[in-house]
Design an enzyme around this catalytic site. Structure first.
Site, PDB file in Angstrom:
ATOM      1  N   ASP A 106       0.834  -1.201   0.000  1.00 56.29           N
ATOM      2  CA  ASP A 106       0.000   0.000   0.000  1.00 56.29           C
ATOM      3  C   ASP A 106       0.871   1.254   0.000  1.00 56.29           C
ATOM      4  OD1 ASP A 106       0.948  -0.481   2.594  1.00 56.29           O
ATOM      5  OD2 ASP A 106      -0.980  -0.225   3.578  1.00 56.29           O
ATOM      6  N   ASP A 109       6.669   3.806   3.713  1.00 56.46           N
ATOM      7  CA  ASP A 109       6.778   4.924   4.653  1.00 56.46           C
ATOM      8  C   ASP A 109       8.243   5.013   5.096  1.00 56.46           C
ATOM      9  OD1 ASP A 109       6.048   6.902   6.512  1.00 56.46           O
ATOM     10  OD2 ASP A 109       5.439   5.435   8.010  1.00 56.46           O
ATOM     11  N   PHE A 158      -0.021  11.533   7.700  1.00 65.00           N
ATOM     12  CA  PHE A 158      -0.790  10.299   7.810  1.00 65.00           C
ATOM     13  C   PHE A 158      -1.995  10.327   6.869  1.00 65.00           C
ATOM     14  CE2 PHE A 158      -3.559   7.150   9.774  1.00 65.00           C
ATOM     15  CZ  PHE A 158      -2.656   6.124   9.964  1.00 65.00           C
ATOM     16  N   VAL A 159      -2.210   9.219   6.172  1.00 60.26           N
ATOM     17  CA  VAL A 159      -3.343   9.116   5.247  1.00 60.26           C
ATOM     18  C   VAL A 159      -4.170   7.860   5.530  1.00 60.26           C
ATOM     19  CG1 VAL A 159      -2.342  10.458   3.345  1.00 60.26           C
ATOM     20  CG2 VAL A 159      -1.834   8.006   3.514  1.00 60.26           C
ATOM     21  N   ASP A 165      -5.539   2.240   6.848  1.00 63.35           N
ATOM     22  CA  ASP A 165      -6.421   2.409   7.996  1.00 63.35           C
ATOM     23  C   ASP A 165      -5.845   3.346   9.052  1.00 63.35           C
ATOM     24  OD1 ASP A 165      -4.334   0.407   8.679  1.00 63.35           O
ATOM     25  OD2 ASP A 165      -5.387   0.377  10.604  1.00 63.35           O
ATOM     26  N   ARG A 171     -10.275   1.477   5.781  1.00 64.03           N
ATOM     27  CA  ARG A 171      -9.677   0.785   4.621  1.00 64.03           C
ATOM     28  C   ARG A 171     -10.617   0.756   3.414  1.00 64.03           C
ATOM     29  NH1 ARG A 171      -5.062  -1.820   6.484  1.00 64.03           N
ATOM     30  NH2 ARG A 171      -5.163  -2.741   8.566  1.00 64.03           N
TER      31      ARG A 171
HETATM   32  P1  IMP Z   1       7.055   1.154   6.553  1.00 59.64           P
HETATM   33  O1  IMP Z   1       7.314   2.221   7.571  1.00 59.64           O
HETATM   34  O2  IMP Z   1       7.519   1.566   5.168  1.00 59.64           O
HETATM   35  O3  IMP Z   1       7.602  -0.171   6.988  1.00 59.64           O
HETATM   36  O4  IMP Z   1       5.477   1.035   6.449  1.00 59.64           O
HETATM   37  C1  IMP Z   1       4.829  -0.041   6.986  1.00 59.64           C
HETATM   38  C2  IMP Z   1       3.342   0.045   6.968  1.00 59.64           C
HETATM   39  O5  IMP Z   1       2.897   1.123   7.789  1.00 59.64           O
HETATM   40  C3  IMP Z   1       2.669   0.288   5.644  1.00 59.64           C
HETATM   41  O6  IMP Z   1       2.580  -0.855   4.831  1.00 59.64           O
HETATM   42  C4  IMP Z   1       1.286   0.726   6.122  1.00 59.64           C
HETATM   43  O7  IMP Z   1       0.493  -0.399   6.423  1.00 59.64           O
HETATM   44  C5  IMP Z   1       1.607   1.500   7.387  1.00 59.64           C
HETATM   45  N1  IMP Z   1       1.568   2.958   7.130  1.00 59.64           N
HETATM   46  C6  IMP Z   1       2.605   3.776   6.873  1.00 59.64           C
HETATM   47  N2  IMP Z   1       2.187   5.053   6.669  1.00 59.64           N
HETATM   48  C7  IMP Z   1       0.835   5.021   6.805  1.00 59.64           C
HETATM   49  C8  IMP Z   1      -0.211   6.040   6.701  1.00 59.64           C
HETATM   50  O8  IMP Z   1       0.015   7.236   6.419  1.00 59.64           O
HETATM   51  N3  IMP Z   1      -1.483   5.602   6.906  1.00 59.64           N
HETATM   52  C9  IMP Z   1      -1.800   4.302   7.195  1.00 59.64           C
HETATM   53  N4  IMP Z   1      -0.875   3.332   7.298  1.00 59.64           N
HETATM   54  C10 IMP Z   1       0.433   3.689   7.102  1.00 59.64           C
HETATM   55 MG    MG Z   2       1.005  -2.383   4.993  1.00 59.15          MG
END
Ligand code: IMP
Ligand code: MG
Length: 182
Positions: A106, A109, A158-159, A165, A171
């Site tokens: 998705d 981050d 944050f989105v 979610d 979602r």
């Molecule tokens: P990572 O920090 O790249 O490992 O992101 C891990 C997970 O955090 C993503 O796959 C999302 O499920 C969740 N995530 C990161 N940023 C957001 C956001 O802005 N909204 C909702 N979920 C998020």
């Molecule tokens: Mg995810």
């Protein structure tokens, strides 16, 4: 767009950010690129649950070939331990070796989960390994990760919606909403 309004989830307020139309247009472009590069390769899509379910459902329907999908989870452990500690859950009978694998996420981050997942999958000797994500937050990225088929680059806010979610909620929204500055 008039029909899209500010929404509230729990204690947070969100404003419209990316419409369903914008998302569909982007996903169509991405599916076109992936179709071009993979339609003769019988790729294996690894859909990272839960967040990628909607993006995956849309993208695979726009491909020009019959595709194989497997749903996986990456569980990361936050807290006292350092980042990069995580666990992968996938069906036991999935054969990665010699397959052209495309991970569907998705959002990228911090990149923590992909910085764990990518090398783990590489150890399984796929024929190739690629990553697609509908959203990327370049300002939040802590790792050197190549997103082969990126969707939208968005600011570090944050989105929710389109699979993403807040505390488990939102979602199902077909548009993406951004946290409203308080
Ligand atoms: P990572 O920090 O790249 O490992 O992101 C891990 C997970 O955090 C993503 O796959 C999302 O499920 C969740 N995530 C990161 N940023 C957001 C956001 O802005 N909204 C909702 N979920 C998020
Ligand atoms: Mg995810």
């Amino acid at each position: 767009m008039e029909h899209i309004k500010e929404i509230t989830i729990g204690d947070l307020h969100f404003v419209p950010y990316l419409t369903a139309d914008m998302l569909q247009e982007k996903v169509s472009q991405m599916a076109g690129e992936i179709s071009q590069k993979y339609h003769d390769k019988v790729p294996l899509f690894l859909v990272v649950m839960n967040g990628a379910f909607m993006f995956a459902a849309d993208l695979i329907r726009k491909l020009d070939f019959p595709a194989e999908l497997v749903f996986i989870r990456v569980k990361s452990y936050h807290g006292t331990q350092s980042t990069g500690k995580a666990q992968i859950f996938m069906p036991e009978d999935v054969e990665i070796k010699d397959r052209h694998v495309i991970i569907m996420e998705d959002i990228i981050d911090t990149g923590n989960s992909m910085s764990f997942l990518l090398p783990e999958l590489q150890k399984m000797n796929p024929a190739s390994l690629a990553l697609t994500a509908i959203l990327v937050k370049p300002e939040a990225l802590l790792h050197d990760i190549t997103i082969d088929f990126p969707g939208f680059e968005i600011p570090n806010k944050f989105v929710v919606g389109y699979g993403l979610d807040y505390n488990g909620i939102g979602r199902n929204l077909e548009d993406i909403y951004q946290l409203k500055p308080s």
